[in-house]
Design a protein around this motif. Structure first.
Motif, PDB file in Angstrom:
ATOM      1  N   ARG A  40      39.500  31.099  54.243  1.00  0.00           N
ATOM      2  CA  ARG A  40      40.768  31.175  53.689  1.00  0.00           C
ATOM      3  C   ARG A  40      41.023  31.441  52.235  1.00  0.00           C
ATOM      4  O   ARG A  40      41.837  32.482  51.982  1.00  0.00           O
ATOM      5  N   ILE A  41      40.252  31.068  51.342  1.00  0.00           N
ATOM      6  CA  ILE A  41      40.318  31.348  49.970  1.00  0.00           C
ATOM      7  C   ILE A  41      39.988  32.909  49.676  1.00  0.00           C
ATOM      8  O   ILE A  41      40.609  33.393  49.217  1.00  0.00           O
ATOM      9  N   ASP A  42      38.660  33.175  50.539  1.00  0.00           N
ATOM     10  CA  ASP A  42      38.260  34.568  50.288  1.00  0.00           C
ATOM     11  C   ASP A  42      39.550  35.546  50.874  1.00  0.00           C
ATOM     12  O   ASP A  42      39.450  36.636  50.498  1.00  0.00           O
ATOM     13  N   ASP A  43      40.024  35.164  51.753  1.00  0.00           N
ATOM     14  CA  ASP A  43      41.286  35.972  52.471  1.00  0.00           C
ATOM     15  C   ASP A  43      42.280  36.247  51.394  1.00  0.00           C
ATOM     16  O   ASP A  43      43.143  37.373  51.235  1.00  0.00           O
ATOM     17  N   TRP A  44      42.590  35.163  50.732  1.00  0.00           N
ATOM     18  CA  TRP A  44      43.649  35.257  49.458  1.00  0.00           C
ATOM     19  C   TRP A  44      43.186  36.365  48.534  1.00  0.00           C
ATOM     20  O   TRP A  44      43.857  37.164  47.793  1.00  0.00           O
ATOM     21  N   LEU A  45      41.810  36.107  48.105  1.00  0.00           N
ATOM     22  CA  LEU A  45      41.229  36.853  47.040  1.00  0.00           C
ATOM     23  C   LEU A  45      41.466  38.431  47.506  1.00  0.00           C
ATOM     24  O   LEU A  45      41.816  39.349  46.512  1.00  0.00           O
ATOM     25  N   ARG A  46      41.028  38.616  48.889  1.00  0.00           N
ATOM     26  CA  ARG A  46      41.037  39.894  49.247  1.00  0.00           C
ATOM     27  C   ARG A  46      42.526  40.669  49.395  1.00  0.00           C
ATOM     28  O   ARG A  46      42.671  41.718  48.916  1.00  0.00           O
ATOM     29  N   ALA A  47      43.402  39.628  49.513  1.00  0.00           N
ATOM     30  CA  ALA A  47      44.898  40.230  49.731  1.00  0.00           C
ATOM     31  C   ALA A  47      45.827  40.337  48.367  1.00  0.00           C
ATOM     32  O   ALA A  47      46.458  41.104  48.555  1.00  0.00           O
ATOM     33  N   GLY A  48      45.384  39.220  47.288  1.00  0.00           N
ATOM     34  CA  GLY A  48      46.057  39.441  46.049  1.00  0.00           C
ATOM     35  C   GLY A  48      45.308  40.105  44.897  1.00  0.00           C
ATOM     36  O   GLY A  48      46.172  40.375  43.978  1.00  0.00           O
ATOM     37  N   PHE A  49      43.994  40.353  44.995  1.00  0.00           N
ATOM     38  CA  PHE A  49      43.297  40.505  43.682  1.00  0.00           C
ATOM     39  C   PHE A  49      42.503  41.597  43.911  1.00  0.00           C
ATOM     40  O   PHE A  49      41.585  42.006  43.235  1.00  0.00           O
ATOM     41  N   GLY A  50      42.975  42.807  44.623  1.00  0.00           N
ATOM     42  CA  GLY A  50      42.327  43.945  44.699  1.00  0.00           C
ATOM     43  C   GLY A  50      42.203  44.846  43.526  1.00  0.00           C
ATOM     44  O   GLY A  50      41.690  45.621  43.039  1.00  0.00           O
ATOM     45  N   ALA A  51      43.358  44.514  42.732  1.00  0.00           N
ATOM     46  CA  ALA A  51      43.242  45.072  41.521  1.00  0.00           C
ATOM     47  C   ALA A  51      42.456  44.893  40.431  1.00  0.00           C
ATOM     48  O   ALA A  51      41.882  45.776  39.474  1.00  0.00           O
ATOM     49  N   LEU A  52      41.375  43.980  40.701  1.00  0.00           N
ATOM     50  CA  LEU A  52      40.116  43.690  39.909  1.00  0.00           C
ATOM     51  C   LEU A  52      39.265  44.737  39.878  1.00  0.00           C
ATOM     52  O   LEU A  52      38.253  44.633  39.265  1.00  0.00           O
ATOM     53  N   GLY A  53      39.287  45.249  41.128  1.00  0.00           N
ATOM     54  CA  GLY A  53      38.019  46.327  41.339  1.00  0.00           C
ATOM     55  C   GLY A  53      38.084  47.205  40.169  1.00  0.00           C
ATOM     56  O   GLY A  53      38.900  47.901  39.713  1.00  0.00           O
ATOM     57  N   GLY A  54      36.742  47.334  40.074  1.00  0.00           N
ATOM     58  CA  GLY A  54      36.306  48.468  38.744  1.00  0.00           C
ATOM     59  C   GLY A  54      36.207  47.404  37.536  1.00  0.00           C
ATOM     60  O   GLY A  54      35.732  47.797  36.350  1.00  0.00           O
ATOM     61  N   GLY A  58      33.395  37.936  36.209  1.00  0.00           N
ATOM     62  CA  GLY A  58      32.380  37.174  36.054  1.00  0.00           C
ATOM     63  C   GLY A  58      32.587  35.763  37.122  1.00  0.00           C
ATOM     64  O   GLY A  58      33.432  35.668  37.649  1.00  0.00           O
ATOM     65  N   PHE A  59      31.467  35.213  37.679  1.00  0.00           N
ATOM     66  CA  PHE A  59      31.641  34.384  38.603  1.00  0.00           C
ATOM     67  C   PHE A  59      30.598  33.264  38.608  1.00  0.00           C
ATOM     68  O   PHE A  59      29.722  33.397  37.785  1.00  0.00           O
ATOM     69  N   CYS A  60      30.734  32.019  39.574  1.00  0.00           N
ATOM     70  CA  CYS A  60      29.529  31.110  39.559  1.00  0.00           C
ATOM     71  C   CYS A  60      29.085  30.993  40.892  1.00  0.00           C
ATOM     72  O   CYS A  60      29.691  31.051  41.794  1.00  0.00           O
ATOM     73  N   TRP A  61      27.560  30.652  40.666  1.00  0.00           N
ATOM     74  CA  TRP A  61      26.966  30.605  41.901  1.00  0.00           C
ATOM     75  C   TRP A  61      27.479  29.273  42.708  1.00  0.00           C
ATOM     76  O   TRP A  61      27.826  28.257  42.065  1.00  0.00           O
ATOM     77  N   PHE A  71      31.468  36.857  48.309  1.00  0.00           N
ATOM     78  CA  PHE A  71      31.936  37.645  49.196  1.00  0.00           C
ATOM     79  C   PHE A  71      33.040  38.386  48.582  1.00  0.00           C
ATOM     80  O   PHE A  71      32.916  39.780  48.756  1.00  0.00           O
ATOM     81  N   ALA A  72      33.731  38.000  47.766  1.00  0.00           N
ATOM     82  CA  ALA A  72      34.704  38.891  47.007  1.00  0.00           C
ATOM     83  C   ALA A  72      34.058  39.555  46.047  1.00  0.00           C
ATOM     84  O   ALA A  72      34.392  40.825  45.943  1.00  0.00           O
ATOM     85  N   VAL A  73      32.878  39.142  45.441  1.00  0.00           N
ATOM     86  CA  VAL A  73      32.434  39.862  44.267  1.00  0.00           C
ATOM     87  C   VAL A  73      31.663  41.052  44.894  1.00  0.00           C
ATOM     88  O   VAL A  73      31.691  42.159  44.421  1.00  0.00           O
ATOM     89  N   ARG A  74      31.386  40.787  46.188  1.00  0.00           N
ATOM     90  CA  ARG A  74      30.616  41.916  46.888  1.00  0.00           C
ATOM     91  C   ARG A  74      31.587  43.140  47.245  1.00  0.00           C
ATOM     92  O   ARG A  74      31.221  44.174  46.916  1.00  0.00           O
ATOM     93  N   ARG A  75      32.739  42.950  47.559  1.00  0.00           N
ATOM     94  CA  ARG A  75      33.739  43.595  47.838  1.00  0.00           C
ATOM     95  C   ARG A  75      33.992  44.407  46.396  1.00  0.00           C
ATOM     96  O   ARG A  75      34.266  46.042  46.339  1.00  0.00           O
ATOM     97  N   TRP A  76      34.243  43.825  45.242  1.00  0.00           N
ATOM     98  CA  TRP A  76      34.490  44.307  43.878  1.00  0.00           C
ATOM     99  C   TRP A  76      33.341  45.368  43.599  1.00  0.00           C
ATOM    100  O   TRP A  76      33.755  46.457  42.923  1.00  0.00           O
ATOM    101  N   ARG A  77      32.208  44.658  43.849  1.00  0.00           N
ATOM    102  CA  ARG A  77      31.022  45.739  43.239  1.00  0.00           C
ATOM    103  C   ARG A  77      30.972  47.066  44.142  1.00  0.00           C
ATOM    104  O   ARG A  77      30.453  47.993  43.543  1.00  0.00           O
ATOM    105  N   ALA A  78      31.528  46.845  45.439  1.00  0.00           N
ATOM    106  CA  ALA A  78      31.456  48.145  46.344  1.00  0.00           C
ATOM    107  C   ALA A  78      32.691  48.993  45.517  1.00  0.00           C
ATOM    108  O   ALA A  78      32.598  50.368  46.055  1.00  0.00           O
ATOM    109  N   VAL A  79      33.427  48.693  44.891  1.00  0.00           N
ATOM    110  CA  VAL A  79      34.547  49.631  44.330  1.00  0.00           C
ATOM    111  C   VAL A  79      34.404  49.658  42.829  1.00  0.00           C
ATOM    112  O   VAL A  79      35.236  50.215  42.017  1.00  0.00           O
ATOM    113  N   GLY A  80      33.097  49.690  42.319  1.00  0.00           N
ATOM    114  CA  GLY A  80      32.832  49.787  41.077  1.00  0.00           C
ATOM    115  C   GLY A  80      32.610  48.780  39.954  1.00  0.00           C
ATOM    116  O   GLY A  80      32.279  49.071  38.632  1.00  0.00           O
TER     117      GLY A  80
END
Length: 225
Positions: A40-54, A58-61, A71-80
């Motif tokens: 659910r946390i990942d779903d909120w990140l997907r829905a609300g923070f797409g503008a961070l793409g590109g 920074g994130f933590c293991w 999972f969210a970082v992988r999506r953002w990496r896919a868009v640059g």
């Protein structure tokens, strides 16, 4: 004890006790329950923070039952986006972020948490940071080392800071001290909250997207082409 006989509040001892309790509670969550909360946390990140793409993210293991931002970082990496992990250089000093990608050379560091070895340094424009606890003003209770507060204080431009935690991390206050730096957002399994006028306010994903885009513009961040 003060001269008038009153006892001073020992905020450090209080934080140690609450930190142990919140970590124990988080780790005691059933594995399936924790996975569902993380989704659910990942779903909120997907829905609300797409503008961070590109942007550089920074994130933590994930550590000791924390939400998993990979999972969210992988999506953002896919868009640059570039991704970066923190490295502890020395006690009581700001963290250094180093470029990370799947397959990057890694070693175990503090608490046996993996970190990139000799990859280029990066300056995050956004940071996803796990919380042990958080309060209605957006202050984060961490593990007690003060690394993220020092890091944020040392940065010329504050990255867009997103705290990630389960609802069990919610507190009435963390008794913030002058060195504590509030976060821009807190995301739990129940939703997204943004710090507005010194308090966290729940936002819809659409409202979050607008708010994130405004912060990106205000801080002068430019997404990679």
């Amino acid at each position: 004890m003060k001269e008038d006989g009153a006892y001073e509040f020992d905020w450090q001892a209080w934080r140690r006790e609450v930190r142990r309790d919140r970590i124990d509670t988080r780790e005691a969550l059933d594995a399936k329950d924790r996975a569902a909360r993380n989704q659910r946390i990942d779903d909120w990140l997907r829905a609300g923070f797409g503008a961070l793409g590109g942007l550089c993210i920074g994130f933590c293991w994930p550590f000791r039952g924390e939400p998993d931002a990979r999972f969210a970082v992988r999506r953002w990496r896919a868009v640059g986006s570039d991704a970066a992990l923190p490295v502890v250089v020395a006690p009581r000093t700001p963290l250094v972020f180093r470029h990370w990608w799947p397959g990057a050379p890694m070693e175990a560091g503090v608490y046996d948490i993996p970190y990139p070895v000799d990859t280029p340094e990066r300056i995050p424009q956004a940071a996803l940071v796990p919380v042990v606890g958080f309060d209605p003003e957006g202050y984060r209770l961490g593990y007690g080392g003060g690394y993220f507060d020092r890091t944020l204080a040392a940065m010329e431009t504050k990255p867009i800071s997103v705290g990630l935690g389960h609802e069990v991390a919610r507190l009435e206050t963390i008794h913030p001290q002058p060195h504590d730096i509030p976060f821009d957002y807190m995301v739990t399994e129940t939703g997204i909250a943004a710090r507005i006028d010194g308090q966290l306010h729940e936002l819809t994903p659409e409202e979050t997207d607008t708010h994130v885009r405004r912060l990106i513009a205000e801080r002068g961040f430019v997404a990679a082409e």
